[in-house]
Enzyme design. Structure first.
Site, PDB file in Angstrom:
ATOM      1  N   LYS A   1     -16.414   1.838   4.275  1.00 50.75           N
ATOM      2  CA  LYS A   1     -15.736   3.108   4.586  1.00 50.75           C
ATOM      3  C   LYS A   1     -16.181   3.670   5.933  1.00 50.75           C
ATOM      4  O   LYS A   1     -15.426   4.377   6.593  1.00 50.75           O
ATOM      5  CB  LYS A   1     -15.939   4.118   3.451  1.00 50.75           C
TER       6      LYS A   1
ATOM      7  N   LYS B   1      -6.863  -5.438  -1.001  1.00 48.82           N
ATOM      8  CA  LYS B   1      -6.410  -4.853  -2.268  1.00 48.82           C
ATOM      9  C   LYS B   1      -5.381  -3.741  -2.043  1.00 48.82           C
ATOM     10  O   LYS B   1      -5.384  -3.078  -1.001  1.00 48.82           O
ATOM     11  CB  LYS B   1      -7.596  -4.377  -3.109  1.00 48.82           C
TER      12      LYS B   1
ATOM     13  N   LYS C   1      -4.340   3.257  -2.673  1.00 47.54           N
ATOM     14  CA  LYS C   1      -3.477   4.438  -2.602  1.00 47.54           C
ATOM     15  C   LYS C   1      -3.493   5.090  -1.226  1.00 47.54           C
ATOM     16  O   LYS C   1      -2.563   5.783  -0.856  1.00 47.54           O
ATOM     17  CB  LYS C   1      -3.799   5.442  -3.718  1.00 47.54           C
TER      18      LYS C   1
END
Ligand code: AQP
Length: 333
Positions: free
Chosen positions: A113, A195, A198
């Site tokens: 991240k 992956k 969202k």
């Protein structure tokens, strides 16, 4: 009374995807009779990445309704917002003081991240695992259903619990990973080696649970595949087709072998359409229920209130015990 406790959650960091549904939510609905389950909307985790306030509020409410629409019974499961239970933040602070920087430095999610949000590498992103440990340990959780991506964080929660218990006695239940029916890992429709997420900016990469049939068909038609012209499961040589097979299999329950046989000699166009149709019929009841729930503001508000109160009761019990053990002065009433 002697049912085991399960805790899990999702971040309201956007509209949830078919990946969140097939990898987590669908499986949660099978656990509600056998276990005491808490399913949290982890809005405090979501702000480790910058969120638009109006959108965060809306995504949080949508997520809560989607939990219920997918089949989680709010009278059997505790479904609540993390920010409505202050004990999460209070215990997280305490656990931060029992977590080593060396441990946090090893977390791969922080490294990933930090790369994808290099303009906002904040302390919350770094101490995210201590908050996650608090989420789990507050409820004396026995089992945590985790995807591969969260395994490292759960390991750290276990280490923190054991460390704390070794100093102060048996305060926390040491959680175990829940190894149940393996939730499929669903990949992006546009970059099938990544992956489905969202927060992906490419709207064609994800299927949202609220997508209408025409949108679902369009997104599957555009899904990236290959030119090998065979429906065969091979994540390396055919990641796109393998992902579509994983989706189809997770919904129909068919094995990869039988899917391969079913589509032998047929073109990718036929296969993509069948996968889209399977997704549409899987999501249809959920979407109908979601629509009803969206129209019933009072019902949802009551659920939010009642479940927050149940979660607060359980969480405060553990928090008070911890505060006493570490030497905080008792509250005078
Ligand atoms: N693609 C996926 N396939 C299978 N399972 C998935 N999960 C997430 N993506 C997939 C599972 O969904 C649960 C909720 O995860 P989360 O909200 O805590 O965050 P996440 O894993 O980071 O999900 P996203 O969609 O990728 O969110 P963003 O984009 O905000 O980072 C977890 O059980 C996870 O395993």
């Amino acid at each position: 009374m002697d049912k085991k406790t399960i805790f899990s959650g999702m971040q309201p960091s956007g509209a949830i995807t078919l990946g969140n549904y097939l990898g987590a939510l669908k499986n949660w609905t099978t656990l509600q009779d056998e276990y005491n389950c808490l399913y949290c909307i982890v809005d405090m985790h979501a702000i480790t990445v910058r969120q638009d306030p109006t959108q965060l509020r809306q995504s949080s409410r949508n997520l809560l309704m989607q939990y219920i629409a997918a089949g989680l019974d709010p009278t059997k499961n505790i479904i609540y917002y993390q920010s409505h239970v202050p004990a999460h933040a209070e215990l997280a602070w305490i656990l931060n003081c029992y977590t080593y920087m060396g441990e946090l430095n090893r977390m791969t999610q922080f490294k990933d991240k930090s790369k994808s949000h290099s303009d906002n590498i904040n302390a919350g992103l770094y101490t995210y695992p201590a908050l996650m440990a608090a989420d789990i340990l507050l409820y004396q959780t026995d089992l945590v259903p985790v995807g591969v991506d969260q395994k490292q964080h759960l390991e750290l929660s276990r280490d923190i619990a054991q460390r704390f218990n070794s100093i102060y006695g048996d305060v926390f239940t040491v959680p175990e990973p829940y190894i149940g029916k393996v939730g499929a890992k669903i990949m992006s429709l546009q970059e099938p080696v990544k992956k489905m997420s969202k927060s992906d900016d490419d709207i064609n990469a994800t299927i949202n649970l609220t997508d209408d049939p025409a949108t679902i068909i369009r997104k599957f038609k555009r899904a990236v595949t290959d030119n090998l012209a065979q429906v065969k499961y091979d994540e390396i040589a055919q990641p796109g087709i393998s992902n579509l097979m994983a989706i189809y299999s997770a919904i129909t329950g068919d094995s990869y072998e039988s899917i391969q046989n079913e589509f032998e000699g047929k073109g990718y166009g036929d296969f993509k359409l069948r996968v889209a149709e399977a997704v549409i019929s899987e999501l249809e009841p959920l979407q109908q229920r979601y629509k009803q729930l969206s129209a019933d503001k009072n019902y949802i508000d009551t659920i939010i209130k009642e479940n927050a109160s149940k979660a607060n009761y359980l969480a405060t019990k553990t928090l008070r015990k911890v505060q006493k053990k570490i030497g905080f002065p008792p509250i005078v009433r």
